[in-house]
Each structure stands twice: as structure tokens, then as C-alpha cells.
Design a protein around this motif. Sequence first.
Motif, PDB file in Angstrom:
ATOM      1  N   ALA A   4       0.826  -1.209   0.000  1.00 10.94           N
ATOM      2  CA  ALA A   4       0.000   0.000   0.000  1.00 10.94           C
ATOM      3  C   ALA A   4       0.861   1.260   0.000  1.00 10.94           C
ATOM      4  N   ARG A   5       2.129   1.117  -0.385  1.00 11.96           N
ATOM      5  CA  ARG A   5       3.002   2.285  -0.451  1.00 11.96           C
ATOM      6  C   ARG A   5       2.505   3.229  -1.537  1.00 11.96           C
ATOM      7  N   GLY A   6       2.562   4.513  -1.238  1.00 15.78           N
ATOM      8  CA  GLY A   6       2.130   5.519  -2.194  1.00 15.78           C
ATOM      9  C   GLY A   6       0.642   5.808  -2.151  1.00 15.78           C
ATOM     10  N   LEU A   7      -0.088   5.071  -1.338  1.00 12.78           N
ATOM     11  CA  LEU A   7      -1.533   5.280  -1.229  1.00 12.78           C
ATOM     12  C   LEU A   7      -1.844   6.022   0.067  1.00 12.78           C
ATOM     13  N   SER A   8      -2.767   6.971  -0.025  1.00 10.12           N
ATOM     14  CA  SER A   8      -3.140   7.703   1.184  1.00 10.12           C
ATOM     15  C   SER A   8      -4.327   7.018   1.855  1.00 10.12           C
ATOM     16  N   CYS A   9      -4.469   7.278   3.138  1.00 10.42           N
ATOM     17  CA  CYS A   9      -5.583   6.699   3.889  1.00 10.42           C
ATOM     18  C   CYS A   9      -6.888   7.235   3.328  1.00 10.42           C
ATOM     19  N   PRO A  10      -7.893   6.405   3.278  1.00 13.33           N
ATOM     20  CA  PRO A  10      -8.039   5.121   3.972  1.00 13.33           C
ATOM     21  C   PRO A  10      -7.653   3.896   3.150  1.00 13.33           C
ATOM     22  N   MET A  11      -7.041   4.038   1.981  1.00 10.66           N
ATOM     23  CA  MET A  11      -6.793   2.893   1.111  1.00 10.66           C
ATOM     24  C   MET A  11      -5.971   1.764   1.758  1.00 10.66           C
ATOM     25  N   PRO A  12      -4.893   2.045   2.501  1.00  7.05           N
ATOM     26  CA  PRO A  12      -4.193   0.920   3.141  1.00  7.05           C
ATOM     27  C   PRO A  12      -5.094   0.126   4.089  1.00  7.05           C
ATOM     28  N   VAL A  13      -5.967   0.821   4.798  1.00  2.00           N
ATOM     29  CA  VAL A  13      -6.894   0.140   5.714  1.00  2.00           C
ATOM     30  C   VAL A  13      -7.916  -0.663   4.915  1.00  2.00           C
ATOM     31  N   VAL A  14      -8.432  -0.080   3.834  1.00  7.53           N
ATOM     32  CA  VAL A  14      -9.424  -0.770   3.006  1.00  7.53           C
ATOM     33  C   VAL A  14      -8.822  -2.042   2.404  1.00  7.53           C
ATOM     34  N   MET A  15      -7.594  -1.949   1.907  1.00  8.94           N
ATOM     35  CA  MET A  15      -6.931  -3.123   1.331  1.00  8.94           C
ATOM     36  C   MET A  15      -6.702  -4.202   2.383  1.00  8.94           C
ATOM     37  N   THR A  16      -6.321  -3.798   3.592  1.00  2.00           N
ATOM     38  CA  THR A  16      -6.129  -4.745   4.687  1.00  2.00           C
ATOM     39  C   THR A  16      -7.454  -5.382   5.078  1.00  2.00           C
ATOM     40  N   GLN A  17      -8.484  -4.561   5.159  1.00  2.00           N
ATOM     41  CA  GLN A  17      -9.820  -5.053   5.507  1.00  2.00           C
ATOM     42  C   GLN A  17     -10.296  -6.101   4.504  1.00  2.00           C
ATOM     43  N   LYS A  18     -10.120  -5.845   3.216  1.00  2.00           N
ATOM     44  CA  LYS A  18     -10.553  -6.795   2.181  1.00  2.00           C
ATOM     45  C   LYS A  18      -9.791  -8.110   2.299  1.00  2.00           C
ATOM     46  N   ALA A  19      -8.488  -8.041   2.552  1.00  2.11           N
ATOM     47  CA  ALA A  19      -7.681  -9.262   2.686  1.00  2.11           C
ATOM     48  C   ALA A  19      -8.125 -10.086   3.894  1.00  2.11           C
ATOM     49  N   ILE A  20      -8.423  -9.404   4.995  1.00  3.38           N
ATOM     50  CA  ILE A  20      -8.862 -10.112   6.201  1.00  3.38           C
ATOM     51  C   ILE A  20     -10.241 -10.726   5.991  1.00  3.38           C
ATOM     52  N   GLN A  21     -11.150  -9.980   5.378  1.00  7.09           N
ATOM     53  CA  GLN A  21     -12.499 -10.496   5.151  1.00  7.09           C
ATOM     54  C   GLN A  21     -12.514 -11.640   4.138  1.00  7.09           C
ATOM     55  N   LYS A  22     -11.604 -11.593   3.192  1.00  4.86           N
ATOM     56  CA  LYS A  22     -11.557 -12.615   2.145  1.00  4.86           C
ATOM     57  C   LYS A  22     -11.118 -13.971   2.675  1.00  4.86           C
ATOM     58  N   GLY A  23     -10.124 -13.977   3.569  1.00  2.00           N
ATOM     59  CA  GLY A  23      -9.621 -15.273   3.988  1.00  2.00           C
ATOM     60  C   GLY A  23      -9.260 -15.418   5.439  1.00  2.00           C
ATOM     61  N   ALA A  24      -9.383 -14.362   6.230  1.00  2.00           N
ATOM     62  CA  ALA A  24      -9.020 -14.381   7.652  1.00  2.00           C
ATOM     63  C   ALA A  24      -7.689 -15.092   7.874  1.00  2.00           C
TER      64      ALA A  24
END
Length: 67
Positions: A4-24
Amino acid sequence: MIDARGLSCPMPVVMTQKAIQKGAPASLEVLVDAQVAVENVTRYAQSQGYQVKAEPQGTDFKLVLSK
């Protein structure tokens, strides 16, 4: 690994959230390049039951999330 380098918030959180929801996953690595992203991703991950270790990598940070 989430880069998530180069991305401003909330994108790093959104990307993390999607990864956690997808497969925990039991563990996950997130690369960010801003202190505010470190704080926001850490706060979100902890709310989902993860422990977070922030490792500085030059001007970037590698966040290691683990259950």
C-alpha cells in the motif's frame, strides 16, 4: 503481502480489511510509507484480533499482522 506504499488513507486500511475479510489469514504483511497509515492499519488490525509488529524499512514500514 499487501503493498500500500504511495496510497493515502483510507486505502491501506481498506486493502487490509478486504484481505482479512476474504480469507481471515493467520498472518499478513502490509507495506506502507506513512506513519498515519501505520497507525490506522494497526488500529484496524487490533480491532480484528491481530497483533501488529511494525518494522521500519528505510522510509517505509512493514507491518506484520498475526493472530
